[in-house]
Enzyme design. Structure first.
Site: not given
Length: 405
Positions: A17, A99, A187, A247, A391
């Site tokens: 990832n 990912r 996500h 962000r 994940e």
């Protein structure tokens, strides 16, 4: 380490990832019983390209690494490869799962990677500049050096393929839709994991009207019905939706025009501001990390005022978007918190739920304080849960199915 599946009985799958400043990695065993839900070994290189880079793996003490600045990400990957080889101890690695944040309008399911797929994925770099280039660098290096090892791309956008068109469209000229400008959502691997485990823990309520809050350095919400995505807060890019660590989240596009036309910021500078200098960091001027801000919010000075304003806006944006997705769902049965902040910040969970009185969450203070799986009381109108993110396991499952089936 899981004892359910032994790697000597089956395959080993590495999950990578890769982000702009960190690389997470995990090694999973896969056999006839499937993929072990807990990794055999995992770790992270963080602070890549910064003054201090740390390597952590297997629960051992962190090591400080020194890389040439212009080669920092490449050297971090090389370091991880060396450690993976050591961990394998002669055993065979069957696949590497990556990912990949953006699959664009073409990739809605995991795919084995070859040169043609890699070329496609490079065209999506402008849509996810913080993540896409670094995942693709790892893929490209392995394609060149170890073409014998299968690589599988697992897309963060794929889970939202079930979102109806009315939620995907942007109110731009129609030919923009035809060119692929749409709300993709992100996500997805995190939300896919929740779709797999929520019913096991909570039963039929998990198939009802559910909102999952993925709150980490990046943050978004996903509305699910029957465990499928029907709406989400991130859109065309990972800038949209909730306020995040650095962000901005949803922003009036007129503000961007103003920054460029009136304040004369270049395109590159505006992008840097929106991705790296906004959010919690931008408003507080102190940190992008909520625990750091919570520890200082009592300060009686201008910095304290800015910290309190940052945290208040962070909570308000989450509450506002939960309200919007509750309207899309036509009600709410369950709210689930996940990812680093969602899993570990009892204070922020409480503040969010305090502002959601219209949907009726009532938290058990003791359960919330210990990050219990269920943090709502029996009198709560909705179930409120806390679930860990996993994940990497989702990516490992996809790779196993693509390579071993």
């Amino acid at each position: 380490m899981s004892a359910a599946i032994h790697s000597t009985d089956g395959a080993l799958i590495l999950v990578l990832n890769c982000g702009s400043s960190s690389i997470k990695f995990a090694l999973f065993a896969a056999g006839q019983g499937g993929v072990a839900q807990q990794s055999e070994w995992s770790g992270k290189v963080e602070g890549i390209g910064r003054e201090k880079t740390l390597y952590r793996a297997g629960g051992l003490q962190a090591e400080t690494l020194v890389f040439a600045p212009e080669q920092a990400h490449h050297e971090a990957l090389a370091h991880i490869r060396e450690k993976v080889v050591e961990q394998l101890a002669g055993r065979r690695l069957h696949a590497v799962a990556h990912r990949v944040v953006h699959g664009g309008s073409k990739y809605f399911a995991p795919v084995r990677i070859d040169a043609a797929v890699l070329a496609d994925l490079k065209t999506y770099v402008p849509l996810a500049p913080l993540h896409q280039p670094f995942a693709l660098e790892a893929i490209e290096v392995l394609l060149a050096s170890r073409p014998d090892i299968a690589q599988v791309a697992c897309f963060d956008t794929a889970f939202h393929h079930t979102v109806p068109q009315v939620e995907q469209m942007l109110a731009l000229p129609y030919d923009a839709w035809e060119r692929g400008l749409r709300r993709y959502g992100f996500h997805g691997l995190s939300y896919e994991y929740q779709s797999l485990v929520l019913e096991q823990r909570y039963g039929s309520v998990a198939r009802g009207k559910v909102i999952v809050a993925h709150l980490g350095s990046g943050a978004s919400l996903c509305a699910m019905e029957n465990l499928a995505s029907v709406g989400t807060t991130m859109g065309f890019s990972a800038l949209d939706g909730l306020m995040m660590g650095t962000r901005c989240g949803a922003l009036d596009p007129g503000a961007v025009i103003y920054l460029m036309e009136i304040e004369k910021l270049s395109l590159e500078k505006v992008a840097h501001v929106l991705y790296h200098e906004s959010g919690l960091l931008g408003i507080s001027g102190v940190s992008a990390d909520p625990p750091v801000l919570l520890a200082q919010e009592g300060r009686q000075d201008e910095t304290g005022e800015r910290i309190r304003a940052a945290l208040a806006l962070y909570v308000r944006r989450i509450v506002r978007e939960i309200g919007a997705l509750t309207a899309v769902l036509g009600g709410l049965d369950m709210l689930v918190f996940t990812a680093g902040i969602g899993e570990h910040s009892a204070v922020l969970r409480q503040r969010i739920c305090d502002e959601l009185k219209f949907v009726g969450p009532v938290l058990d203070g003791e359960a919330n304080a210990r990050n219990a799986s269920v943090i709502s009381t029996a009198h709560s109108r909705i179930v409120v849960g806390v679930e860990p993110a996993n994940e990497e396991w989702v990516a490992a499952r996809h790779a196993a199915r693509a390579v071993l089936s």
